[in-house]
Design a protein around this motif. Structure first.
Motif, PDB file in Angstrom:
ATOM      1  N   LEU A 197       9.218  60.202 138.283  1.00  0.00           N
ATOM      2  CA  LEU A 197       7.815  60.758 137.912  1.00  0.00           C
ATOM      3  C   LEU A 197       8.112  62.232 138.518  1.00  0.00           C
ATOM      4  O   LEU A 197       7.520  63.103 137.983  1.00  0.00           O
ATOM      5  CB  LEU A 197       6.649  59.885 138.319  1.00  0.00           C
ATOM      6  N   LEU A 198       8.280  62.097 139.810  1.00  0.00           N
ATOM      7  CA  LEU A 198       8.355  63.609 140.467  1.00  0.00           C
ATOM      8  C   LEU A 198       9.286  64.606 139.518  1.00  0.00           C
ATOM      9  O   LEU A 198       9.049  65.766 139.400  1.00  0.00           O
ATOM     10  CB  LEU A 198       8.756  63.468 141.888  1.00  0.00           C
ATOM     11  N   ALA A 199      10.562  63.913 139.304  1.00  0.00           N
ATOM     12  CA  ALA A 199      11.388  64.883 138.521  1.00  0.00           C
ATOM     13  C   ALA A 199      10.738  65.371 137.268  1.00  0.00           C
ATOM     14  O   ALA A 199      11.111  66.375 136.767  1.00  0.00           O
ATOM     15  CB  ALA A 199      12.745  64.201 138.504  1.00  0.00           C
ATOM     16  N   ALA A 200      10.265  64.365 136.559  1.00  0.00           N
ATOM     17  CA  ALA A 200       9.783  64.590 135.208  1.00  0.00           C
ATOM     18  C   ALA A 200       8.537  65.580 135.263  1.00  0.00           C
ATOM     19  O   ALA A 200       8.534  66.624 134.492  1.00  0.00           O
ATOM     20  CB  ALA A 200       9.167  63.283 134.538  1.00  0.00           C
ATOM     21  N   LEU A 201       7.647  65.478 136.191  1.00  0.00           N
ATOM     22  CA  LEU A 201       6.747  66.543 136.515  1.00  0.00           C
ATOM     23  C   LEU A 201       7.163  67.857 136.910  1.00  0.00           C
ATOM     24  O   LEU A 201       6.795  68.755 136.231  1.00  0.00           O
ATOM     25  CB  LEU A 201       5.711  66.066 137.675  1.00  0.00           C
ATOM     26  N   ALA A 202       8.139  67.960 137.453  1.00  0.00           N
ATOM     27  CA  ALA A 202       8.886  69.492 137.842  1.00  0.00           C
ATOM     28  C   ALA A 202       9.778  69.884 136.773  1.00  0.00           C
ATOM     29  O   ALA A 202       9.555  71.046 136.599  1.00  0.00           O
ATOM     30  CB  ALA A 202       9.985  69.045 138.974  1.00  0.00           C
ATOM     31  N   LEU A 203      10.107  69.030 135.832  1.00  0.00           N
ATOM     32  CA  LEU A 203      10.695  69.452 134.496  1.00  0.00           C
ATOM     33  C   LEU A 203       9.787  69.985 133.717  1.00  0.00           C
ATOM     34  O   LEU A 203      10.049  71.224 132.881  1.00  0.00           O
ATOM     35  CB  LEU A 203      11.823  68.392 133.950  1.00  0.00           C
ATOM     36  N   ILE A 204       8.728  69.322 133.554  1.00  0.00           N
ATOM     37  CA  ILE A 204       7.676  69.776 132.473  1.00  0.00           C
ATOM     38  C   ILE A 204       7.047  71.182 132.776  1.00  0.00           C
ATOM     39  O   ILE A 204       6.950  72.142 132.256  1.00  0.00           O
ATOM     40  CB  ILE A 204       6.488  68.709 132.687  1.00  0.00           C
ATOM     41  N   LEU A 205       6.915  71.332 134.287  1.00  0.00           N
ATOM     42  CA  LEU A 205       6.247  72.746 134.840  1.00  0.00           C
ATOM     43  C   LEU A 205       7.368  73.594 134.643  1.00  0.00           C
ATOM     44  O   LEU A 205       6.983  74.809 134.440  1.00  0.00           O
ATOM     45  CB  LEU A 205       6.056  72.587 136.220  1.00  0.00           C
ATOM     46  N   GLU A 206       8.619  73.481 134.841  1.00  0.00           N
ATOM     47  CA  GLU A 206       9.843  74.384 134.497  1.00  0.00           C
ATOM     48  C   GLU A 206       9.819  74.822 133.052  1.00  0.00           C
ATOM     49  O   GLU A 206       9.695  76.251 132.881  1.00  0.00           O
ATOM     50  CB  GLU A 206      10.995  73.769 134.851  1.00  0.00           C
ATOM     51  N   LEU A 207       9.655  73.966 132.146  1.00  0.00           N
ATOM     52  CA  LEU A 207       9.474  74.282 130.830  1.00  0.00           C
ATOM     53  C   LEU A 207       8.391  75.251 130.542  1.00  0.00           C
ATOM     54  O   LEU A 207       8.321  76.018 129.688  1.00  0.00           O
ATOM     55  CB  LEU A 207       9.560  72.990 129.873  1.00  0.00           C
ATOM     56  N   ALA A 208       7.281  74.934 131.220  1.00  0.00           N
ATOM     57  CA  ALA A 208       6.034  75.480 130.828  1.00  0.00           C
ATOM     58  C   ALA A 208       6.156  77.017 131.401  1.00  0.00           C
ATOM     59  O   ALA A 208       5.637  77.860 130.605  1.00  0.00           O
ATOM     60  CB  ALA A 208       4.790  74.889 131.612  1.00  0.00           C
ATOM     61  N   PHE A 209       6.665  77.184 132.657  1.00  0.00           N
ATOM     62  CA  PHE A 209       6.904  78.469 133.195  1.00  0.00           C
ATOM     63  C   PHE A 209       7.593  79.223 132.065  1.00  0.00           C
ATOM     64  O   PHE A 209       7.445  80.473 131.757  1.00  0.00           O
ATOM     65  CB  PHE A 209       7.367  78.437 134.458  1.00  0.00           C
ATOM     66  N   ILE A 210       8.695  78.650 131.551  1.00  0.00           N
ATOM     67  CA  ILE A 210       9.807  79.328 130.791  1.00  0.00           C
ATOM     68  C   ILE A 210       8.826  79.904 129.306  1.00  0.00           C
ATOM     69  O   ILE A 210       9.137  81.009 129.098  1.00  0.00           O
ATOM     70  CB  ILE A 210      10.915  78.399 130.130  1.00  0.00           C
ATOM     71  N   ALA A 211       8.167  79.010 128.933  1.00  0.00           N
ATOM     72  CA  ALA A 211       7.091  79.289 127.616  1.00  0.00           C
ATOM     73  C   ALA A 211       6.156  80.525 128.051  1.00  0.00           C
ATOM     74  O   ALA A 211       6.017  81.482 127.288  1.00  0.00           O
ATOM     75  CB  ALA A 211       6.364  78.099 127.231  1.00  0.00           C
ATOM     76  N   VAL A 212       5.683  80.276 129.321  1.00  0.00           N
ATOM     77  CA  VAL A 212       4.741  81.185 129.614  1.00  0.00           C
ATOM     78  C   VAL A 212       5.360  82.712 129.798  1.00  0.00           C
ATOM     79  O   VAL A 212       4.843  83.929 129.506  1.00  0.00           O
ATOM     80  CB  VAL A 212       3.910  80.970 130.791  1.00  0.00           C
TER      81      VAL A 212
END
Length: 242
Positions: A197-212
């Protein structure tokens, strides 16, 4: 219970100890720490990048903060604050302080380094057009600094999210509870679930920052990797034609 069975168990998806609630608490701690880090690091980074003062001192302090042992500092702050801070704040304040100290250096470094790395020709052109120093900072240097600034914020966010698991050592909620409680109970499926869950959350945030970053950074500042065009010499074309 296998890892798949643990995730499929409805009891783990509801209630105060369920996955959605723990993710929400984890994100709350992370958001508070990131907001405080931005409030401190961005203005200071702008000042250093704009004036060039204090860069050596700040760089030394930033490197020292990165070397601090997170868990040891958390326990020390708890022991120092417990006699004077009432209620549940005695658990939350040390956690937030530790996360802020961890998050400030990348944001601070990215901010002043981005301002100092602004295109000299663009700065000189703005100065030639009659822009004041503040206008140059706001309209030229800060937009040019966005890629490095966002990179620092992204790095800090991922460090905060991954380190916020230490809140569980003080009895607070969050994804660290699954890892810590799973270890105490010998429940390796729960420990693995917490890590996933922690790794998935970090991955989602990483993709969100790329999009931003793609949305707010000027296309001219975005570094894209393109395959170079293969240029055939004219002599080779003539030989082939003949």
């Amino acid at each position: 219970m296998s890892l798949l069975e643990w995730f499929l168990d409805p009891a783990h998806w509801s209630g105060a100890d369920g996955i959605p609630m723990q993710i929400g608490v984890h994100l709350f701690y992370s958001a508070v720490a990131l907001a405080l880090s931005l409030l401190f690091a961005v203005p200071l980074g702008i000042y250093i990048g704009f004036t060039g003062k204090g860069e050596g001192i700040v760089a030394g302090i930033a490197n020292a903060l990165r070397a601090l042992p997170t868990l040891g500092l958390l326990v020390l702050l708890f022991l120092l604050l417990s006699p004077v801070v009432p209620g549940q704040l005695v658990y939350g304040i040390p956690t937030v302080i530790v996360l802020v100290l961890l998050a400030v250096p990348p944001i601070l470094t990215g901010t002043y380094a981005g301002i100092q790395a602004a295109d000299t020709e663009a700065v000189n052109a703005a100065r030639g057009m009659g822009y004041s120093q503040v206008q140059i900072l706001w309209f030229v240097q800060l937009p040019c600094a966005l890629p490095l600034l966002l990179s620092g914020v992204r790095s800090s966010t991922l460090q905060i999210v991954s380190t916020a698991t230490v809140a569980a050592y003080l009895g607070l909620q969050g994804l660290g509870r699954f890892i810590l409680d799973g270890r105490a109970q010998g429940d390796f499926s729960q420990m693995a679930a917490g890590a996933i869950l922690l790794a998935a959350l970090a991955l989602i945030l990483e993709l969100a920052f790329i999009a931003v970053g793609r949305l707010i950074v000027s296309p001219g500042l975005q570094r894209t990797t393109r395959a170079p065009r293969k240029i055939v010499p004219t002599t080779a074309i003539r030989l082939t034609a003949s």
